[in-house]
Scaffold this active site. Sequence first.
Site, mmCIF file in Angstrom:
data_model
loop_
_atom_site.group_PDB
_atom_site.id
_atom_site.type_symbol
_atom_site.label_atom_id
_atom_site.label_comp_id
_atom_site.label_asym_id
_atom_site.label_seq_id
_atom_site.Cartn_x
_atom_site.Cartn_y
_atom_site.Cartn_z
ATOM 1 N N HIS A 53 0.793 -1.229 0.000
ATOM 2 C CA HIS A 53 0.000 0.000 0.000
ATOM 3 C C HIS A 53 0.825 1.278 0.000
ATOM 4 O O HIS A 53 0.274 2.363 -0.113
ATOM 5 C CB HIS A 53 -0.964 0.027 1.187
HETATM 6 C C1 UD1 Z 1 -2.277 5.735 5.842
HETATM 7 C C2 UD1 Z 1 -0.962 6.181 6.506
HETATM 8 C C3 UD1 Z 1 0.071 5.075 6.382
HETATM 9 C C4 UD1 Z 1 -0.479 3.754 6.921
HETATM 10 C C5 UD1 Z 1 -1.774 3.438 6.188
HETATM 11 C C6 UD1 Z 1 -2.385 2.161 6.657
HETATM 12 C C7 UD1 Z 1 -0.487 8.579 6.364
HETATM 13 C C8 UD1 Z 1 0.393 9.577 5.729
HETATM 14 N N1 UD1 Z 1 -0.393 7.343 5.838
HETATM 15 O O1 UD1 Z 1 -2.023 5.567 4.459
HETATM 16 O O2 UD1 Z 1 1.206 5.416 7.152
HETATM 17 O O3 UD1 Z 1 0.470 2.734 6.714
HETATM 18 O O4 UD1 Z 1 -2.686 4.519 6.429
HETATM 19 O O5 UD1 Z 1 -3.544 1.899 5.951
HETATM 20 O O6 UD1 Z 1 -1.194 8.885 7.296
HETATM 21 N N2 UD1 Z 1 -9.518 5.083 1.769
HETATM 22 C C9 UD1 Z 1 -10.719 4.446 1.744
HETATM 23 N N3 UD1 Z 1 -11.292 4.126 2.937
HETATM 24 C C10 UD1 Z 1 -10.738 4.418 4.129
HETATM 25 C C11 UD1 Z 1 -9.504 5.078 4.132
HETATM 26 C C12 UD1 Z 1 -8.907 5.393 2.954
HETATM 27 O O7 UD1 Z 1 -11.268 4.166 0.703
HETATM 28 O O8 UD1 Z 1 -11.325 4.087 5.177
HETATM 29 C C13 UD1 Z 1 -8.859 5.415 0.494
HETATM 30 C C14 UD1 Z 1 -9.112 6.835 0.093
HETATM 31 O O9 UD1 Z 1 -9.337 6.909 -1.246
HETATM 32 C C15 UD1 Z 1 -7.803 7.533 0.418
HETATM 33 C C16 UD1 Z 1 -6.784 6.403 0.262
HETATM 34 O O10 UD1 Z 1 -7.462 5.218 0.631
HETATM 35 O O11 UD1 Z 1 -7.580 8.613 -0.403
HETATM 36 C C17 UD1 Z 1 -5.589 6.576 1.115
HETATM 37 O O12 UD1 Z 1 -5.953 6.810 2.478
HETATM 38 P P1 UD1 Z 1 -5.020 7.733 3.415
HETATM 39 O O13 UD1 Z 1 -5.568 7.756 4.790
HETATM 40 O O14 UD1 Z 1 -4.789 9.040 2.733
HETATM 41 O O15 UD1 Z 1 -3.631 7.025 3.370
HETATM 42 P P2 UD1 Z 1 -3.215 5.474 3.440
HETATM 43 O O16 UD1 Z 1 -2.636 5.091 2.132
HETATM 44 O O17 UD1 Z 1 -4.333 4.637 3.974
#
Ligand code: UD1
Length: 381
Positions: A219
């Site tokens: 991821h």
């Molecule tokens: C975040 C953390 C990362 C951690 C990871 C675990 C930061 C900078 N990064 O990254 O350190 O390892 O979480 O998962 O804080 N999304 C959904 N549903 C959700 C959450 C996210 O669909 O419940 C999608 C959204 O489109 C979002 C993307 O996933 O834009 C990324 O989510 P985000 O929280 O920005 O970062 P992660 O890649 O999850």
Amino acid sequence: MPSNSGSREILCVVGARPNFMKIAPIMRAFAGDASGLSARLLHTGQHYDASMKHAFFDQLHIPQPDIDLEVGSGTHAEQTADIMKRFEPVLDTLKPRAVLVVGDVNSTIACALVAVKKGIPVLHVEAGLRSGDRSMPEEINRVLTDQLSDLLFTTELSARDNLLREGIAGSGIHFVGNVMIDTLFFNLGSAVPAARTFEQLGAFTDQEIPLDYGLLTLHRPSNVDDPVVLERLLRVLCDISQSTPLVFPLHPRTRMRIDASGLNELLEGARITTTAPLGYLEMLGLMKDSRFVLTDSGGIQEETTALGVPCITLRENTERPITVTQGSNTVVGTDPEKIVECYTDVMSTGGKQGRTPELWDGAAAERIVAIVNRWSEATAA
Ligand code: UD1
């Protein structure tokens, strides 16, 4: 500034999936220590999907958050700014004794920054880890959160050296062990057996649940956001799956990138079972029973070390060096040849078993709560 030194309450913050397993034992330890401070839980809402949040709260018996900021997704700036704006009035109202943050996600730095500017002490659990790679958003979050923290709780001894090198006073640094491993040992007996998860997923319907399978997670933006890098990685993983089937729970970010890059077909031709994100107990069972794990996660490097399962880390570096020096982790990067070489070695020799690092014993959260109570008494007005 709010006057908070008389407060008996620690405001604990979670935001994203890896925070949930870290906060569970801390909330339990505060609840079990009636003589001292109490804890209140705030969720920023960074992760909000049922599969990224609810499954963890239920399975890990984390109390429902007292406050949910419901920030959701966005760019780093949007997400961090939204959390800060919504967190500030909460602090004005609650005036907690301190704010406790865990890990290195955007919620961690956002809440630490708001608290420190209001004169509210910050307590950082999992302080001092450094990959040395400032292109990782988490590395920025770690360095900055540590600079703002009054108490810094570390999981491995190398973290103390990192913090001292950055000018942080040694008196605030406490080596307590690893709360993520508290959660692992606490839940090991309840882990869902891999065979049951395979059945539920309808995986390996050819009657035969493989004895040898690998668990795969990906991821990191550096691995999944660039379609060229993602395709190169998926191709070698597909090759590996021809010899050893892989199970691949897909993070929403990765799912989106695979769909957007048209790489689904590639996966369909391989022996890779993809699933939506799984619950903690399902992941624990799959990890425990696997022959090896391929991952770019930080937490999984630690969990495989505690389980003695070989971990092949698809990154160029790690902020958790003890998983390599003492544990079962090998950091191979993303070069297909090196990945295959490491996989071949694991299959022929059984791979690294390692040993469990010092203080990864299931009692880190109790140590943290004891130190926070002592600190609170010593610094009370
Ligand atoms: C975040 C953390 C990362 C951690 C990871 C675990 C930061 C900078 N990064 O990254 O350190 O390892 O979480 O998962 O804080 N999304 C959904 N549903 C959700 C959450 C996210 O669909 O419940 C999608 C959204 O489109 C979002 C993307 O996933 O834009 C990324 O989510 P985000 O929280 O920005 O970062 P992660 O890649 O999850």
